[in-house]
Design an enzyme around this catalytic site. Sequence first.
Site, mmCIF file in Angstrom:
data_model
loop_
_atom_site.group_PDB
_atom_site.id
_atom_site.type_symbol
_atom_site.label_atom_id
_atom_site.label_comp_id
_atom_site.label_asym_id
_atom_site.label_seq_id
_atom_site.Cartn_x
_atom_site.Cartn_y
_atom_site.Cartn_z
ATOM 1 N N SER A 1 -14.555 41.930 25.609
ATOM 2 C CA SER A 1 -14.546 40.723 26.491
ATOM 3 C C SER A 1 -15.610 39.941 27.019
ATOM 4 C CB SER A 1 -13.132 41.018 27.503
ATOM 5 O OG SER A 1 -13.829 41.733 28.549
ATOM 6 N N ALA B 1 -15.224 33.517 18.898
ATOM 7 C CA ALA B 1 -15.253 33.466 17.244
ATOM 8 C C ALA B 1 -14.172 34.904 17.046
ATOM 9 C CB ALA B 1 -16.499 33.447 16.771
ATOM 10 N N ASN C 1 -10.013 31.282 32.869
ATOM 11 C CA ASN C 1 -10.798 32.495 33.583
ATOM 12 C C ASN C 1 -9.829 33.121 34.700
ATOM 13 O OD1 ASN C 1 -12.922 30.925 32.271
ATOM 14 N ND2 ASN C 1 -14.294 32.345 33.239
ATOM 15 N N ILE D 1 -7.228 42.780 33.362
ATOM 16 C CA ILE D 1 -5.699 42.050 33.240
ATOM 17 C C ILE D 1 -4.924 43.172 32.588
ATOM 18 C CG2 ILE D 1 -4.468 40.192 32.242
ATOM 19 C CD1 ILE D 1 -7.307 38.894 31.572
ATOM 20 N N LYS E 1 -11.966 36.070 18.838
ATOM 21 C CA LYS E 1 -10.716 36.010 19.563
ATOM 22 C C LYS E 1 -9.944 35.113 18.583
ATOM 23 C CE LYS E 1 -9.218 37.640 22.797
ATOM 24 N NZ LYS E 1 -8.385 38.518 22.924
ATOM 25 N N TYR F 1 -18.165 36.185 20.750
ATOM 26 C CA TYR F 1 -16.739 36.830 21.393
ATOM 27 C C TYR F 1 -15.488 35.821 21.107
ATOM 28 C CZ TYR F 1 -13.113 36.742 25.049
ATOM 29 O OH TYR F 1 -12.115 36.697 25.631
ATOM 30 N N THR G 1 -7.559 33.404 24.277
ATOM 31 C CA THR G 1 -8.205 32.987 25.439
ATOM 32 C C THR G 1 -8.615 31.535 25.280
ATOM 33 O OG1 THR G 1 -10.594 32.854 26.350
ATOM 34 C CG2 THR G 1 -10.330 33.663 24.175
ATOM 35 N N ASP G 2 -8.665 30.735 26.312
ATOM 36 C CA ASP G 2 -9.159 29.392 26.141
ATOM 37 C C ASP G 2 -10.432 29.061 25.553
ATOM 38 O OD1 ASP G 2 -10.832 29.838 28.352
ATOM 39 O OD2 ASP G 2 -9.985 28.447 29.751
ATOM 40 N N GLU G 3 -11.241 30.265 25.467
ATOM 41 C CA GLU G 3 -12.708 29.925 24.823
ATOM 42 C C GLU G 3 -12.537 29.617 23.359
ATOM 43 O OE1 GLU G 3 -15.798 32.509 25.890
ATOM 44 O OE2 GLU G 3 -15.154 32.563 27.971
HETATM 45 P P1 NAD Z 1 -11.752 44.327 30.058
HETATM 46 O O1 NAD Z 1 -13.062 44.165 29.044
HETATM 47 O O2 NAD Z 1 -11.775 44.367 31.442
HETATM 48 O O3 NAD Z 1 -10.583 45.154 29.469
HETATM 49 C C1 NAD Z 1 -10.554 45.290 27.948
HETATM 50 C C2 NAD Z 1 -9.843 46.930 27.800
HETATM 51 O O4 NAD Z 1 -9.668 46.904 26.365
HETATM 52 C C3 NAD Z 1 -10.849 48.193 28.332
HETATM 53 O O5 NAD Z 1 -9.815 48.990 29.161
HETATM 54 C C4 NAD Z 1 -11.379 48.691 27.104
HETATM 55 O O6 NAD Z 1 -11.247 50.109 27.137
HETATM 56 C C5 NAD Z 1 -9.912 48.483 26.405
HETATM 57 N N1 NAD Z 1 -10.575 48.507 24.721
HETATM 58 C C6 NAD Z 1 -11.697 47.883 24.226
HETATM 59 N N2 NAD Z 1 -11.945 48.273 22.952
HETATM 60 C C7 NAD Z 1 -10.495 49.010 22.518
HETATM 61 C C8 NAD Z 1 -9.997 49.651 21.366
HETATM 62 N N3 NAD Z 1 -10.911 49.500 20.402
HETATM 63 N N4 NAD Z 1 -9.220 50.010 21.245
HETATM 64 C C9 NAD Z 1 -8.214 50.177 22.451
HETATM 65 N N5 NAD Z 1 -8.755 49.720 23.806
HETATM 66 C C10 NAD Z 1 -9.856 49.134 23.630
HETATM 67 O O7 NAD Z 1 -10.894 42.912 29.575
HETATM 68 P P2 NAD Z 1 -10.058 41.633 30.403
HETATM 69 O O8 NAD Z 1 -10.782 40.588 31.093
HETATM 70 O O9 NAD Z 1 -9.045 42.679 31.071
HETATM 71 O O10 NAD Z 1 -9.458 40.989 29.062
HETATM 72 C C11 NAD Z 1 -8.150 41.455 28.591
HETATM 73 C C12 NAD Z 1 -7.711 40.478 27.453
HETATM 74 O O11 NAD Z 1 -7.491 39.069 27.938
HETATM 75 C C13 NAD Z 1 -8.871 40.209 26.318
HETATM 76 O O12 NAD Z 1 -8.379 40.290 25.024
HETATM 77 C C14 NAD Z 1 -9.492 38.871 26.603
HETATM 78 O O13 NAD Z 1 -9.972 38.425 25.406
HETATM 79 C C15 NAD Z 1 -8.495 38.264 27.294
HETATM 80 N N6 NAD Z 1 -8.760 37.164 28.110
HETATM 81 C C16 NAD Z 1 -9.404 37.370 29.336
HETATM 82 C C17 NAD Z 1 -9.528 36.513 30.207
HETATM 83 C C18 NAD Z 1 -10.508 36.772 31.560
HETATM 84 O O14 NAD Z 1 -10.899 35.795 32.277
HETATM 85 N N7 NAD Z 1 -10.681 38.013 31.994
HETATM 86 C C19 NAD Z 1 -9.175 35.081 30.099
HETATM 87 C C20 NAD Z 1 -8.321 35.169 28.980
HETATM 88 C C21 NAD Z 1 -8.045 35.962 28.036
HETATM 89 O O1 DAU Z 2 -12.207 31.345 29.694
HETATM 90 C C1 DAU Z 2 -11.715 32.914 29.681
HETATM 91 C C2 DAU Z 2 -12.765 33.664 29.358
HETATM 92 O O2 DAU Z 2 -13.252 34.177 30.677
HETATM 93 C C3 DAU Z 2 -12.399 34.869 28.982
HETATM 94 O O3 DAU Z 2 -11.934 34.919 27.422
HETATM 95 C C4 DAU Z 2 -13.581 35.946 28.885
HETATM 96 O O4 DAU Z 2 -13.075 37.208 28.452
HETATM 97 C C5 DAU Z 2 -14.076 36.176 30.360
HETATM 98 O O5 DAU Z 2 -15.257 36.799 30.313
HETATM 99 C C6 DAU Z 2 -14.362 34.846 30.894
HETATM 100 O O6 DAU Z 2 -15.354 34.359 29.872
HETATM 101 P P1 DAU Z 2 -16.587 33.499 30.666
HETATM 102 O O7 DAU Z 2 -17.956 33.495 30.032
HETATM 103 O O8 DAU Z 2 -16.461 32.193 31.304
HETATM 104 O O9 DAU Z 2 -16.934 34.469 32.158
HETATM 105 P P2 DAU Z 2 -17.984 34.996 33.002
HETATM 106 O O10 DAU Z 2 -17.575 35.615 34.291
HETATM 107 O O11 DAU Z 2 -18.844 35.905 32.125
HETATM 108 O O12 DAU Z 2 -18.807 33.603 33.379
HETATM 109 C C7 DAU Z 2 -18.259 32.524 34.020
HETATM 110 C C8 DAU Z 2 -19.305 31.516 34.381
HETATM 111 O O13 DAU Z 2 -20.442 31.915 35.315
HETATM 112 C C9 DAU Z 2 -20.009 31.217 33.102
HETATM 113 O O14 DAU Z 2 -20.220 29.692 33.067
HETATM 114 C C10 DAU Z 2 -21.167 31.905 33.108
HETATM 115 C C11 DAU Z 2 -21.567 31.884 34.583
HETATM 116 N N1 DAU Z 2 -22.217 33.156 34.847
HETATM 117 C C12 DAU Z 2 -21.665 34.427 34.542
HETATM 118 C C13 DAU Z 2 -22.602 35.465 34.946
HETATM 119 C C14 DAU Z 2 -22.134 36.758 34.659
HETATM 120 C C15 DAU Z 2 -23.456 32.981 35.738
HETATM 121 O O15 DAU Z 2 -23.886 31.864 36.090
HETATM 122 N N2 DAU Z 2 -24.336 34.272 36.050
HETATM 123 C C16 DAU Z 2 -23.665 35.356 35.686
HETATM 124 O O16 DAU Z 2 -24.364 36.451 36.154
#
Ligand code: NAD
Ligand code: DAU
Length: 335
Positions: A85, A151, A178, A13, A153, A149, A125-127
């Site tokens: 994350s 907790a 997500n 992101i 956040k 994770y 996050t919504d989690e």
């Molecule tokens: P990501 O895992 O793709 O990226 C995380 C980045 O943070 C990486 O570039 C990593 O190198 C960097 N990082 C990790 N530890 C670090 C540290 N100690 N110091 C500096 N940099 C560090 O994650 P993402 O999916 O892009 O998520 C970004 C943010 O959005 C997170 O805070 C996550 O909780 C939140 N979020 C994600 C989602 C989702 O669906 N992916 C949804 C809601 C919120």
């Molecule tokens: O809701 C926001 C969150 O969404 C963010 O805060 C997290 O950083 C992000 O990783 C994501 O969490 P989820 O656990 O929802 O995402 P994930 O892609 O890991 O899983 C999505 C759904 O798919 C979940 O119900 C678990 C399921 N899943 C996931 C994987 C990796 C599978 O069934 N098989 C898989 O191999």
Amino acid sequence: MKTYLVTGGAGFIGSNYIHYLFEKYGSAANIINLDKLTYAGNLENLRDVESNNNYRFVKGDICDASVVDPLVREADIVINFAAESHVDRSIGAPDDFIKTDIYGAFMLLEAARKHGVEKFVQISTDEVYGSIIDGSFKETDVLEPSSPYSASKAGADRLAYSYFVTYDLPVIITRCSNNYGPCQYPEKLIPLFVTNALEDKSLPIYGDGKNVRDWIYVRDHCDAIEFLVHHGDDGQVYNIGAGEERMNIEITDLILKYLKKPDSLKMYVQDRLGHDRRYSVDTAKIAALGWQPSHSFEQAMQDTIQWYIDHKKWWARLKSGEYKEYYKAHYKREL
Ligand code: NAD
Ligand code: DAU
């Protein structure tokens, strides 16, 4: 000219957000990207912007005050994306989640308190709400995170709020659903399933595949964050979502259909420990300010799948070597 400090800007992101800022402001904003470059950080995501004079990458840890302090001093706006994350990793090894997601946020908040900033956005996050079977969570609902994770956040989310109440720091907290889109590490559901299907490998569906997530295109998330920087109220929490709830099995079917791959690639596997059944957020609060997502789920999903088709080099490297070993050890199956 404003200076943005974007932490975790080499991740999924964060890198999309940096692109978003370039498209919106061009050279009219300074962007500093502070990233530790963990396995999830990838500078490939930023190759096309890295030579701009108004962009600077700093490799460093948000837990390190000596790195964080001078950068926050330069910044007008801090957006804290940096985090561990992935839920599955937090189940196997929570340490780095506690360190980065809580202590790292603390370091940033302390520096912001010391130097003063115009806005501090904590990307939560919504989690943090936990699972909900019927209805949708409002920002005022109780937090019941259920994985290490979520907790961690939730800890950072409430810590950021405390800096608003106690020190009057202009904090905004976002709780998004997500995300999907380009440059997502291929351990998350959508990029893992798309890339596995492209390689004719099985798609490991946890449990009965009926867990529900609300899917938002990453560009919409970026747009919402930027909207809140300018229109959000300090000390407030904002849910962000697209209202596109789908069961995991529906996402799986959609991917297989788009790629014209057989149903036989579906593989039901052991459920994730503590697997939240459904996430759903009520987005009336941000809608009342005048923001709503602009991408359609069908089109943005197609674009996303197409991006992974077109960028095999990007994900093939990530799915080899170290990650392959991690995956085998953690999930007890081949990637
Ligand atoms: P990501 O895992 O793709 O990226 C995380 C980045 O943070 C990486 O570039 C990593 O190198 C960097 N990082 C990790 N530890 C670090 C540290 N100690 N110091 C500096 N940099 C560090 O994650 P993402 O999916 O892009 O998520 C970004 C943010 O959005 C997170 O805070 C996550 O909780 C939140 N979020 C994600 C989602 C989702 O669906 N992916 C949804 C809601 C919120
Ligand atoms: O809701 C926001 C969150 O969404 C963010 O805060 C997290 O950083 C992000 O990783 C994501 O969490 P989820 O656990 O929802 O995402 P994930 O892609 O890991 O899983 C999505 C759904 O798919 C979940 O119900 C678990 C399921 N899943 C996931 C994987 C990796 C599978 O069934 N098989 C898989 O191999």
